[in-house]
Design an enzyme around this catalytic site. Structure first.
Site, mmCIF file in Angstrom:
data_model
loop_
_atom_site.group_PDB
_atom_site.id
_atom_site.type_symbol
_atom_site.label_atom_id
_atom_site.label_comp_id
_atom_site.label_asym_id
_atom_site.label_seq_id
_atom_site.Cartn_x
_atom_site.Cartn_y
_atom_site.Cartn_z
ATOM 1 N N ARG A 65 12.709 15.207 4.314
ATOM 2 C CA ARG A 65 13.277 13.908 4.686
ATOM 3 C C ARG A 65 14.228 13.446 3.591
ATOM 4 N NH1 ARG A 65 9.001 11.910 8.388
ATOM 5 N NH2 ARG A 65 8.628 13.852 9.505
ATOM 6 N N SER B 209 1.391 10.188 13.304
ATOM 7 C CA SER B 209 2.116 9.527 14.360
ATOM 8 C C SER B 209 2.229 10.552 15.476
ATOM 9 C CB SER B 209 3.495 9.121 13.835
ATOM 10 O OG SER B 209 4.055 8.157 14.662
ATOM 11 N N GLU C 147 15.406 10.846 2.653
ATOM 12 C CA GLU C 147 15.295 9.401 2.649
ATOM 13 C C GLU C 147 15.293 8.924 1.202
ATOM 14 O OE1 GLU C 147 12.174 6.502 4.966
ATOM 15 O OE2 GLU C 147 12.051 8.655 5.281
ATOM 16 N N ARG D 184 4.451 6.281 -1.509
ATOM 17 C CA ARG D 184 3.987 7.189 -0.457
ATOM 18 C C ARG D 184 5.078 8.026 0.210
ATOM 19 N NH1 ARG D 184 2.120 3.629 4.789
ATOM 20 N NH2 ARG D 184 3.974 2.388 5.058
ATOM 21 N N HIS D 185 6.258 8.050 -0.356
ATOM 22 C CA HIS D 185 7.323 8.867 0.222
ATOM 23 C C HIS D 185 7.686 10.040 -0.682
ATOM 24 C CE1 HIS D 185 8.004 5.276 2.751
ATOM 25 N NE2 HIS D 185 8.405 6.163 3.635
#
Lengths: 539, 539
Positions: free
Chosen positions: A311, A465, A313, A319-320
């Site tokens: 990712r 998810s 991001e 938590r990333h």
């Protein structure tokens, strides 16, 4: 990387601890001892219990200590039966044993040297004392071995009258008769294992109370990973993967492997890393979803995959990560996606039970350093509707819309509310609003506001998810258009449903998050062996 | 992608096979039948065993067939107990059962329709015949369902007097009482499963003998993966991973996960993919080696990792992929790297035994399509020295130097010579010349020409390369300089050995190669679910 304040503190404490003599003198002393020992080892081959010729005339221990030549596989030495530190108690009062381990600490005291030998998470006290076969030189040599060096010792296991509180092996010590350095650590370490292992909760009794900060740890990960907590965290992490796979295999799932280099950005193109692929460009997969779905359309029925997901991001949160390990699964069902939801829920229950029952030692080791509340779960797991969650939040005074996604604070608050009401750290939230889920999510047939999708939470943070996916190509096009997605760009995805595809659902789990939240740790970098974030690409 | 010759042939044959009526007419017919059925299903809810009002007056089967609404999880229908095709024989002569599967083939014959239902690798013959509760319309409907569509049927399992050779379930057929289309396949498929499943070895009896070429298969992988051979190959592949992990776990190994995005090219910079990483550049890891070694230096003792590795090599051969799954392991040893070599050898033996004993069904299924000689191995495995291999080649008339690497033809020839002499498809070649191995390979202490390194071979192709690594930082620098490597670029790698590191060795295995060579297949694209090569990035 620049040395930060804490790191410098650690270094200076390390130096202060080292010796009472000055740094230079200590170094010189060590060097000379090692030189002498090396000479001794080179001269005496077997048991040098009488005098050797030349300078080292008065050393009765020649050949019993020294720095080994680099182990280049010259000899097999199969006669040396090594014993694990954790099994030493079986050898009390018996024959000499060989042990390989690290010098955790060492302390000379006149004619004796005490050292603590560490082997992974186990520690044992050792003593080298001047005597019939042990010389002053040998004791000096032992006392000068740098911390973290790897040594081979031959020793007798002796019962001790008083428990040795500082070690995991508390009822015995090793009386060393031979000691050889196998691999030397350098004198100045960038961090001390003792500091890196110090409990978060310990009181400031000695006025020092050193901690090692996260960046120093990660910059020197090889050292940092040697702490008992880290040894335990990554063994437990291996357990999470093992349980995930074994439980799903028992349920009839097949493991698959999906490509990481893909030709088109799978989830719309935002937050995706670009790769140069020969003369073209490609992307790093943000999830294996399309491939899992293709495996379902290809009749594999139930599949899982464990692998890297990426990712791009620019999130610098606790938590990333930009690269993490995804535990993904996908499953065909007959008529209702709850067949899948229950399978996933049961899988989590089985993982939690497996960790509790088979990794209690590791959980305890982590608990020695970090304050961890035991992880609570219900069997079968608690399932709430998204709308129930919204109602609980509103009851607690939070203003939130029916179709509004959970903000991070609301997610955490809901976790606390659920814990207070149901006494569980794990729960499932079902029927998320359609508008906040991806285009391929199946809408709820009974209420157009909602969808057949779900999240799962551990200690109030999302760790999975998932959803029923739309398996009908025409309906998928309809939903994509509704989301203003250019359907020509996802033509291959849509096409894969034109050859007959069973209804299916699945989900993706972040492995590092599961470990972090199961153990109640505060940062995902603690559960990624070599974490990647926007600011860290090394080691 | 352009349609190649073979693909076009397949399409035209498919069309020819489809129906004797023209394509258009067939489509129209199907459409109408489906329309009528849809109407029928919408009208009749339960058992429509008497006439419905309106147009469909003469249809006694209303409600017993049709196209289901898209399954959106409206109903759970838990009362429908589905039976697996492979378990049907237990239900002969008993109650009606529900089965979900694909229409493999269908053939109408007057008042009857025969169809073969396929479920993964299992097939069963079904019949729909006009009678008390089954109408002409229902038979027509059944006959018009497109191949590869997914259907739910309710049927009685009936014993048959003569074996049904075309199906895996040969002793029974299903007498259908209800039939619903769950997911429709389109009428024209880009390849036929029958063609894609045809044995390599079958004779040209019907004058057609269609094959589907590799690109057509890979372009339509969702269909191609449905063949019995492919269903078996990827289940066996999952078995290889499972065995690898379970065997090593039993031997005390810990699973780790290593980053795929790295800051510096690990193996010198050639053949590495570049990734844009925020404002910087990064690379895709060509192997997890540095990280495995760091885990060893961090006291994990024995580690393995299963994950994607990347090679930007423009090789278009039968055995190269740009992305593949690496089964990597690394292990600290006491005095001799043969401790590791034997561990790896034993792991292979255990994998081969596990496949032979637990995957015989899959091996047989692959054998139905591809000519496969059973894989032979010795226990313990055969270990030859590189110099022995050279001698064998020379004896066979090959000119090759003492320090020359094995060319691909020589590698294969040596495999044949070894097979002829020792009757094994697996062997280990030890002590490769130092000059042809990477700088971090430990030289042989007894002969400077050789090194403590090894390759392992299956059916004459290399599937593992490994060695003792240099764990002494100063010696590592010396060897790097000897190879003209800029040591400043590998400073972090070298530094990780300055905190004490045990001697260690390991190796990396290509998962897809193991499966290809174990099964004796001719192309690695057959054992990668979604292969990546310089020319293929899709699907």
């Amino acid at each position: 990387m620049v040395k930060d304040k804490e790191n410098i503190e650690v270094d200076s404490v390390a130096v202060a601890e080292q010796e009472q003599t000055s740094k230079k003198a200590a170094k010189k002393q060590a060097k000379e001892a090692l030189k002498a020992a090396k000479k001794a080892e080179h001269k005496a081959a077997g048991k040098g219990n009488d005098n050797a010729e030349g300078e080292s005339v008065e050393d009765c221990a020649v050949g019993r200590y020294g720095i080994s030549e680099m182990i280049q596989s010259k000899n097999k030495l199969e006669e040396r039966q090594f014993v694990l530190v954790q099994n030493l108690s079986e050898h009390i009062g018996k024959d000499l044993v060989w042990v390989r381990g690290r010098v955790h600490t060492s302390r000379s005291k006149g004619k004796q040297c005490f050292l603590i030998l560490r082997q992974q998470s186990s520690t044992v006290q050792c003593i080298v004392a001047v005597g019939d076969i042990i010389s002053k030189q040998m004791v000096k040599f032992a006392g000068n071995i740098h911390k973290e060096s790897i040594i081979d010792i031959q020793a007798k296991a002796v019962a001790v009258p008083n428990k040795i509180e500082a070690c995991t092996e508390q009822n015995l010590e090793l009386s060393i008769e031979q000691i050889f350095v196998i691999s030397q650590a350098k004198a100045q370490l960038p961090l001390q294992i003792e500091d890196a292992s110090r409990p978060d909760t310990s009181e400031d009794t000695d006025g020092l109370n050193i901690r090692v900060n996260q960046d120093t740890r990660l910059d020197n990960r090889v050292l940092d990973l040697r702490t008992p907590a880290n040894q335990a965290i990554f063994r437990l992490e291996a357990g999470v993967c093992r349980l995930f796979r074994d439980i799903l295999t028992d349920k009839g799932f097949t493991e698959i492997h999906t490509p990481k280099i893909i030709s088109a950005a799978s989830e719309g193109g935002a937050n995706v890393f670009t790769v140069s692929y020969f003369k073209d460009s490609a992307y790093l997969a943000q999830s294996p979803q399309l491939y899992k779905q293709m495996a379902i359309a290809a009749d594999f029925d139930k599949v899982y995959t464990v692998g890297a997901v990426f990712r791009a991001e620019d999130s610098n949160t606790h938590r990333h990560l930009t690269e993490f390990v995804g535990l993904d699964l996908e499953m065909a069902f007959k008529y209702h996606y709850h067949e899948v939801l229950h399978t996933i829920g049961d899988t989590f229950t089985a993982i939690f039970k497996g960790l509790r029952d088979r990794y209690s030692r590791e959980i305890e080791a982590v608990g020695q350093q970090y304050k961890v509340e035991p992880f609570k779960f219900l069997e079968p797991p608690l399932i709430l509707k998204f709308s129930d969650g919204v109602a609980m939040l509103r009851e607690a005074g939070v203003e939130t819309g029916d179709e509004e996604d959970l903000s991070t604070p609301n997610e955490k608050l809901l976790g606390r509310l659920v814990k207070a009401k149901y006494d569980t750290d794990f729960y499932i939230l079902d029927k998320f609003p359609l508008s906040i889920r991806p285009f391929y999510t199946m809408p709820d047939p009974n209420n157009p506001i909602y969808s057949n999708s779900y999240d799962m939470f551990m200690r109030g943070e999302e760790i999975l998810s998932g959803a029923q996916r739309i398996h009908d190509p025409d309906y998928l096009i309809e939903r994509a258009k509704h989301h203003n997605i250019d359907t020509s760009k996802i033509a291959a995805y849509i096409e894969s449903f034109r050859f007959g595809c069973p209804p299916h659902a699945g989900g993706g789990i972040g492995m590092e998050r599961v470990v972090m939240l199961y153990l109640g740790l505060d940062n995902i970098r603690k559960t990624s062996m070599f974490p990647r974030d926007p600011k860290r690409l090394t080691p």
